[in-house]
Scaffold this motif. Structure first.
Motif, short mmCIF file in Angstrom:
data_model
loop_
_atom_site.label_atom_id
_atom_site.label_comp_id
_atom_site.label_asym_id
_atom_site.label_seq_id
_atom_site.Cartn_x
_atom_site.Cartn_y
_atom_site.Cartn_z
N ILE A 42 -1.13 6.85 3.00
CA ILE A 42 0.19 7.45 3.28
C ILE A 42 1.28 6.38 3.08
O ILE A 42 2.36 6.68 2.56
N GLY A 43 0.96 5.15 3.44
CA GLY A 43 1.92 4.05 3.22
C GLY A 43 2.21 3.87 1.74
O GLY A 43 3.37 3.73 1.33
N LYS A 44 1.16 3.90 0.94
CA LYS A 44 1.33 3.74 -0.51
C LYS A 44 2.13 4.90 -1.09
O LYS A 44 2.99 4.71 -1.95
N SER A 45 1.84 6.11 -0.59
CA SER A 45 2.58 7.28 -1.11
C SER A 45 4.05 7.22 -0.70
O SER A 45 4.89 7.91 -1.28
N MET A 46 4.36 6.40 0.32
CA MET A 46 5.76 6.25 0.73
C MET A 46 6.46 5.12 -0.04
O MET A 46 7.58 4.75 0.27
N GLY A 47 5.75 4.53 -0.97
CA GLY A 47 6.39 3.52 -1.82
C GLY A 47 6.05 2.10 -1.46
O GLY A 47 6.66 1.16 -1.98
N LEU A 48 5.08 1.88 -0.55
CA LEU A 48 4.73 0.51 -0.18
C LEU A 48 3.68 -0.06 -1.14
O LEU A 48 2.78 0.67 -1.56
N SER A 49 3.80 -1.36 -1.42
CA SER A 49 2.78 -2.02 -2.23
C SER A 49 1.56 -2.27 -1.34
O SER A 49 1.64 -2.11 -0.12
N ASP A 50 0.46 -2.71 -1.95
CA ASP A 50 -0.76 -2.96 -1.17
C ASP A 50 -0.50 -4.01 -0.07
O ASP A 50 -0.95 -3.86 1.06
N PHE A 51 0.26 -5.06 -0.42
CA PHE A 51 0.52 -6.11 0.57
C PHE A 51 1.43 -5.59 1.69
O PHE A 51 1.23 -5.91 2.87
N GLU A 52 2.42 -4.78 1.30
CA GLU A 52 3.32 -4.21 2.33
C GLU A 52 2.55 -3.30 3.28
O GLU A 52 2.82 -3.26 4.48
N VAL A 53 1.59 -2.55 2.73
CA VAL A 53 0.76 -1.68 3.57
C VAL A 53 -0.01 -2.54 4.57
O VAL A 53 -0.08 -2.23 5.76
N PHE A 54 -0.55 -3.65 4.08
CA PHE A 54 -1.31 -4.56 4.93
C PHE A 54 -0.41 -5.13 6.04
O PHE A 54 -0.78 -5.15 7.21
N LYS A 55 0.79 -5.56 5.64
CA LYS A 55 1.70 -6.23 6.57
C LYS A 55 2.34 -5.25 7.57
O LYS A 55 2.44 -5.54 8.76
N LYS A 56 2.75 -4.08 7.06
CA LYS A 56 3.53 -3.17 7.90
C LYS A 56 2.70 -2.10 8.61
O LYS A 56 3.19 -1.46 9.54
N ILE A 57 1.49 -1.87 8.10
CA ILE A 57 0.69 -0.81 8.72
C ILE A 57 -0.59 -1.37 9.36
O ILE A 57 -0.82 -1.19 10.55
N ILE A 58 -1.38 -2.08 8.56
CA ILE A 58 -2.70 -2.49 9.07
C ILE A 58 -2.58 -3.55 10.18
O ILE A 58 -3.17 -3.39 11.25
N ILE A 59 -1.81 -4.60 9.91
CA ILE A 59 -1.71 -5.68 10.91
C ILE A 59 -1.13 -5.15 12.24
O ILE A 59 -1.71 -5.38 13.31
N PRO A 60 -0.01 -4.39 12.21
CA PRO A 60 0.50 -3.88 13.50
C PRO A 60 -0.50 -2.96 14.22
O PRO A 60 -0.62 -3.02 15.44
N LEU A 61 -1.22 -2.13 13.44
CA LEU A 61 -2.18 -1.23 14.09
C LEU A 61 -3.38 -2.01 14.65
O LEU A 61 -4.04 -1.54 15.57
#
Lengths: 350, 259
Positions: free
Chosen positions: B159-178
């Protein structure tokens, strides 16, 4: 707009097989199917979740088959909304440095929710936030996965109307996945019916409703009267014999084994015979009052279901065990090609 | 069920008594005067600073390795994954003393010479302390993070990628906080083990006063030289300081969790 050519993808023991479809700009396209038919897999493949080795996906004349989801320009609203629990509504919507679009926020009535976390929202609020998150990015294509499946029945119709308003307001092209035929009828310009990873039929709601091309589609659209018979050609149409006893006349032409389908609302009940074509005498087996409608099970040698309005039911004054005559106009009898792979219960043979 | 609860509670009480009796025997062996004397001694202050510094550095390096390793192991299936996971667990199953002995032999040979040529010396040096702590704690830190990474649905990434995030942004903004809880637990576990590390440190870095003297090494040197007051009071102060740091860090973390 969106063109899918010969798309096949394997996912565990399940696969999408040779999917071909096109969705026009501004069209509301619904993918209808039962659980496990591959609807969500198709939607997520279009959105870019899976790598495709066979087939092409083309959006606005650009092939997007295997490009990164972020570069597709597709808005996706999953069935469970997938709002990020650690972010507020505002952060969820604007994730990825997107500016907040006041028009979308106002239209979806979520301004008062912006500082809240997803865990404090109702299902309906979550859905509006998920929609805003997709819409705010001005998607070329909006994908909706079962958007009403987790909502109460009373709210569903409100959501249908809202989805229709959103589509018109933002001039969207939408692919909407659902298992609910009524929902598909209400919203769609066209419907694709899916079964076991393949598309069974694509057509307008009227075409799908009136002329289902397979027994599966007929059943999915609520036709309970489906009988296996043998057709004999006639100048004006054909006679279809069921159990070598009952002969139905239809304007459609078929010879040999065939399925005969009759929508329950086209089975007309009356007290006396008028010697018309497709008149059959039978006995009322069961009556079920369902609000505005009454459902009858009539035994005419086979069990046939009839639906009539509560008002007509009052006038006829029928009870279980009564004798009754039923009539079906030839134009309301639709023939479906016989599928050798299906047995009488519609289950695939090995 | 009530009977079972009562039996379970008895086991709990017995174990708490065992722990408290052990720790309190240390506390009862010293008095405030001895504690204050030790606390003011140069040797203790060195071991305090040295322990905090080495455990922080080793924890940081461990985190640097653990996050990507945990991501690879939790999100991908590949040939030999189970074997690699077993290798990752070796420092958990092996006694730290044996683990330290292995690196004593490794760094005492050609590998050690190669490192020495570029100015890096692990054996009998503060760097050896950091290395010993790093190799012992990393599997614990990694395992905690891996467990929480594997619980995060891959659909969140999508869902993060479909919102325009790169793989690293997904890691930084979604995976690490979760994964924040798991990372924190990993850090606490890792730090606790780092500050208490003894066997591998002794083998690799040796027990040199005011040079490789962590808390456990200070206690060991105290006992070896017959200075029981210093050994016991260092142990007591180590317990107090560790608890204080853990409480402060946990409090700060819980204040930051707002959802």
């Amino acid at each position: 707009m969106l063109v899918i050519e010969n798309l096949s993808i394997k996912f565990g023991n399940f696969s999408l097989k040779d999917i071909n479809l096109s969705v026009q700009k501004g069209e509301y396209f619904t993918v209808l199917g039962t659980t496990g038919s591959g609807k969500t897999l198709l939607l997520e493949t279009i959105a870019g979740r899976y790598r495709v080795s066979n087939g092409k996906i083309i959006l606005n004349n650009t092939e997007i088959t295997n490009i990164h989801p972020k570069d597709r320009g597709i808005g996706y609203v999953p069935q469970d909304y997938l709002l990020l629990p650690h972010l507020t509504v505002y952060e969820n919507i604007t994730l990825g440095k997107v500016q907040l679009d006041e028009e979308v926020i106002e239209f979806l009535n979520i301004k008062h929710l912006l500082n809240r976390h997803p865990s404090t929202l109702s299902q309906g609020e979550k859905q509006r936030v998920a929609l805003a998150r997709a819409l705010i990015r001005n998607p070329k294509l909006l994908l909706l996965d079962e958007p009403t499946s987790s909502l109460d029945a009373s709210i569903k119709r409100v959501v249908w109307k809202n989805l229709d308003r959103i589509k018109k307001k933002f001039l969207l092209t939408v692919i909407h996945v659902t298992h609910d035929f009524e929902e598909a009828l209400f919203l769609s310009d066209r419907i694709a019916v899916m079964k076991n990873g393949t598309i069974e039929q694509i057509g307008t709601p009227k075409e799908i409703f009136t002329f289902p091309r397979s027994k599966f589609v007929a059943e999915l659209t609520g036709i309970e009267n489906i009988f296996e018979g043998v057709g004999i050609l006639n100048k004006k149409g054909s006679f279809v014999s069921i159990n070598q006893e009952l002969n139905f006349f239809t304007y459609e032409k078929a010879e040999g084994k065939v399925y005969l389908s009759i929508r329950p609302e086209n089975v007309v009940l009356k007290k006396y015979k008028e010697n018309k074509i497709n008149e059959f005498e039978g006995t009322v087996v069961k009556i079920l009052e369902k609000g505005f409608f009454v459902r009858f099970d009539i035994d005419i040698g086979v069990n046939i279901v009839s639906l009539m309005s509560a008002k007509d039911f009052e006038e006829l004054n029928l009870r279980a065990g009564d004798s009754v005559t039923l009539e079906i106009e030839p134009k309301n009898i639709h023939l479906i090609p016989y599928d050798k792979n299906l047995n009488k219960e519609g289950v695939e043979n090995d | 069920m009530r009977k079972f609860d009562s039996i379970a509670q008895i086991f709990l009480i017995v174990f708490v008594i065992i722990v408290v009796s052990g720790v309190s025997s240390l506390f009862l062996r010293v008095n405030p005067y001895i504690l204050l004397k030790t606390f003011k001694s140069k040797e203790f202050l060195f071991s305090l600073k040295f322990s905090l510094l080495t455990s922080s550095i080793s924890l940081l390096i461990s985190l640097l390795f653990s996050i990507p390793i945990a991501y690879v192991l939790s999100k991908n299936d590949f040939l030999g994954k189970e074997i690699i996971k077993d290798i990752m667990d070796i420092p958990i199953f092996l006694p730290p003393l044996v683990l330290g002995l292995a690196y004593l032999i490794l760094f005492g040979g050609k590998v050690g010479s190669l490192f020495e040529k570029i100015g890096i010396q692990f054996l009998f040096s503060p760097l050896g302390v950091v290395f010993a702590q790093f190799i012992v704690i990393t599997p614990y830190v990694e395992r905690n993070i891996e467990v929480v990474f594997s619980k995060i649905s891959k659909r969140y990434e999508f869902i993060g990628k479909s919102m325009g995030l790169s793989d690293f942004e997904v890691f930084k903004k979604i995976i690490i906080p979760l994964a924040k809880d798991g990372i924190f637990t990993g850090l606490i576990t890792g730090w606790s083990r780092a500050i208490a590390e003894f066997g591998a440190t002794l083998m690799i870095a040796g027990a040199t006063k005011m040079r490789t003297e962590t808390f456990p090494i200070a206690i060991f040197l105290g006992i070896a030289s017959g200075d029981m007051d210093f050994a016991v009071s260092t142990g007591v102060l180590m317990i107090i300081i560790s608890f204080l740091i853990l409480f402060m860090v946990r409090g700060a973390f819980e204040r930051n969790v707002s959802y």
